[in-house]
Design a protein around this motif. Structure first.
Motif, PDB file in Angstrom:
ATOM      1  N   ILE A   1      47.370  60.491  16.777  1.00  0.00           N
ATOM      2  CA  ILE A   1      47.006  59.561  17.595  1.00  0.00           C
ATOM      3  C   ILE A   1      47.525  59.538  18.721  1.00  0.00           C
ATOM      4  O   ILE A   1      46.955  59.857  20.093  1.00  0.00           O
ATOM      5  CB  ILE A   1      46.787  57.915  16.577  1.00  0.00           C
ATOM      6  N   GLU A   2      48.982  59.399  19.097  1.00  0.00           N
ATOM      7  CA  GLU A   2      49.066  59.819  20.768  1.00  0.00           C
ATOM      8  C   GLU A   2      48.817  60.614  20.981  1.00  0.00           C
ATOM      9  O   GLU A   2      48.529  60.864  22.863  1.00  0.00           O
ATOM     10  CB  GLU A   2      51.045  59.438  20.373  1.00  0.00           C
ATOM     11  N   SER A   3      49.322  62.123  20.854  1.00  0.00           N
ATOM     12  CA  SER A   3      49.357  63.061  21.277  1.00  0.00           C
ATOM     13  C   SER A   3      48.102  63.898  21.344  1.00  0.00           C
ATOM     14  O   SER A   3      47.349  64.383  23.151  1.00  0.00           O
ATOM     15  CB  SER A   3      50.148  64.083  20.382  1.00  0.00           C
TER      16      SER A   3
ATOM     17  N   THR B   1      42.790  60.865  27.309  1.00  0.00           N
ATOM     18  CA  THR B   1      42.301  59.358  28.249  1.00  0.00           C
ATOM     19  C   THR B   1      43.189  58.022  28.220  1.00  0.00           C
ATOM     20  O   THR B   1      43.645  57.810  27.253  1.00  0.00           O
ATOM     21  CB  THR B   1      40.395  59.373  26.525  1.00  0.00           C
ATOM     22  N   LYS B   2      42.320  57.510  29.166  1.00  0.00           N
ATOM     23  CA  LYS B   2      42.626  56.209  29.697  1.00  0.00           C
ATOM     24  C   LYS B   2      41.583  55.110  29.213  1.00  0.00           C
ATOM     25  O   LYS B   2      41.789  53.635  29.838  1.00  0.00           O
ATOM     26  CB  LYS B   2      42.970  56.781  31.046  1.00  0.00           C
ATOM     27  N   SER B   3      40.321  55.071  28.515  1.00  0.00           N
ATOM     28  CA  SER B   3      39.377  54.006  28.614  1.00  0.00           C
ATOM     29  C   SER B   3      39.975  53.933  27.057  1.00  0.00           C
ATOM     30  O   SER B   3      40.315  54.618  25.628  1.00  0.00           O
ATOM     31  CB  SER B   3      38.007  54.710  28.031  1.00  0.00           C
ATOM     32  N   GLU B   4      40.122  51.926  27.227  1.00  0.00           N
ATOM     33  CA  GLU B   4      40.731  51.702  26.431  1.00  0.00           C
ATOM     34  C   GLU B   4      39.307  51.801  25.111  1.00  0.00           C
ATOM     35  O   GLU B   4      40.009  51.877  23.827  1.00  0.00           O
ATOM     36  CB  GLU B   4      41.132  50.142  26.492  1.00  0.00           C
ATOM     37  N   GLU B   5      37.958  51.073  25.065  1.00  0.00           N
ATOM     38  CA  GLU B   5      37.420  51.565  24.816  1.00  0.00           C
ATOM     39  C   GLU B   5      36.821  52.753  23.691  1.00  0.00           C
ATOM     40  O   GLU B   5      37.172  52.394  22.492  1.00  0.00           O
ATOM     41  CB  GLU B   5      35.907  51.804  24.617  1.00  0.00           C
ATOM     42  N   SER B   6      37.487  53.865  24.482  1.00  0.00           N
ATOM     43  CA  SER B   6      37.589  55.279  24.120  1.00  0.00           C
ATOM     44  C   SER B   6      38.691  55.316  23.101  1.00  0.00           C
ATOM     45  O   SER B   6      38.449  55.791  22.196  1.00  0.00           O
ATOM     46  CB  SER B   6      37.202  56.771  24.594  1.00  0.00           C
ATOM     47  N   ARG B   7      39.735  55.134  22.630  1.00  0.00           N
ATOM     48  CA  ARG B   7      40.241  55.278  22.148  1.00  0.00           C
ATOM     49  C   ARG B   7      40.412  54.292  21.392  1.00  0.00           C
ATOM     50  O   ARG B   7      40.380  55.182  19.828  1.00  0.00           O
ATOM     51  CB  ARG B   7      42.210  53.788  22.725  1.00  0.00           C
ATOM     52  N   LEU B   8      40.041  52.994  20.736  1.00  0.00           N
ATOM     53  CA  LEU B   8      39.643  51.960  20.126  1.00  0.00           C
ATOM     54  C   LEU B   8      38.797  53.162  19.217  1.00  0.00           C
ATOM     55  O   LEU B   8      38.920  53.096  17.974  1.00  0.00           O
ATOM     56  CB  LEU B   8      38.940  51.114  20.733  1.00  0.00           C
TER      57      LEU B   8
END
Length: 255
Positions: A83-85, A91-98
């Motif tokens: 996930i980190e890689s 992406t810097k979007s917290e919503e996209s990461r979630l």
């Protein structure tokens, strides 16, 4: 006094002696010379193309597939690194990461984490913290390793693949615990006895001799890491070409 008349002879050029074998014109250029020598204005051979003459083309790597997290603590840290890689750094979007993080979890895991899905600002951080608390803390991973190893069935002497499966599980547990060196529960005498009992009798005897030798040389009883290295080597030997032949003959030669 007149000189006698000497008849003139046709002059012939004096040829220098030939050094080396004659030139085979059928195997070279038509006139036995490189083409650039026919150009009177050419003073040197043409320049060869260098690496700078070629345009560097970008290499597009295939998108790696991330295996979904199934709630097994043994798979937690490999999942986090993936996930980190492939998500967090892209992406810097917290919503996209979630959204991506929840998609890469099995339904049984995602169901417990959906309560944070509405928080588009800090939901990703909360999910990561909850997953670490439930699956990634050192003692949780260590207990999961101990439980999985004790549930592994005893290895039969005529089944080299079973020994390899036991070896793979030992290595997986070692890899899961090496980041925080949480080997205390696996180094306990009770756990080691249980693991030694999984081996065939001949390998148990060999391990007893090996551990006694280490004890005499170092003054310490070998622990989980030494036992894992021992089983890994035995599994590779048993599953080699000659190892399988010996096992096959030993089984079929029994009365």
């Amino acid at each position: 006094m007149s000189l006698p008349h000497v008849p003139k002879m046709d002059a012939k050029p004096v040829l220098a002696p030939t050094v080396g074998p004659p030139i085979d014109r059928s195997r070279t250029y038509p006139d036995a010379y490189p083409p650039y020598m026919h150009n009177p204005h050419a003073s040197s051979p043409p320049r060869c193309a260098s690496d700078n003459d070629f345009v560097q083309q970008p290499i597009v790597l295939p998108q790696p597939a991330i295996k979904k997290f199934d709630g097994d603590p043994l798979n937690y840290w490999s999942f986090v690194r993936a996930i980190e890689s492939h998500v967090h750094r892209r992406t810097k979007s917290e919503e996209s990461r979630l959204v991506c993080l929840l998609q890469y979890c099995e339904d049984s895991v995602a169901a417990k984490l959906e309560i944070y899905s509405k928080d588009t600002v800090s939901g990703y951080s909360k999910v990561r913290s909850r997953m670490y608390y439930d699956y990634g803390r050192p003692h949780i991973v260590a207990n999961a390793c101990e439980r999985r190893l004790k549930l592994f069935p005893p290895v039969r002497p005529d089944r080299p693949k079973e020994l390899m499966g036991f070896s793979d599980l030992l290595e997986k547990c070692r890899s899961s615990l090496e980041d925080f060196q949480e080997y205390a529960s696996l180094n306990s005498l009770d756990t080691l006895k249980h693991l030694i009992g999984k081996l065939p009798v001949d390998l148990q005897k060999e391990w007893v001799e090996r551990s006694f030798q280490v004890l005499e040389e170092t003054g310490r009883q070998p622990g989980y890491l030494a036992f894992t290295s021992f089983v890994v080597r035995c599994a590779r030997v048993a599953n080699s070409l000659f190892g399988r032949e010996v096992v096959y003959e030993a089984v079929h030669d029994k009365p």
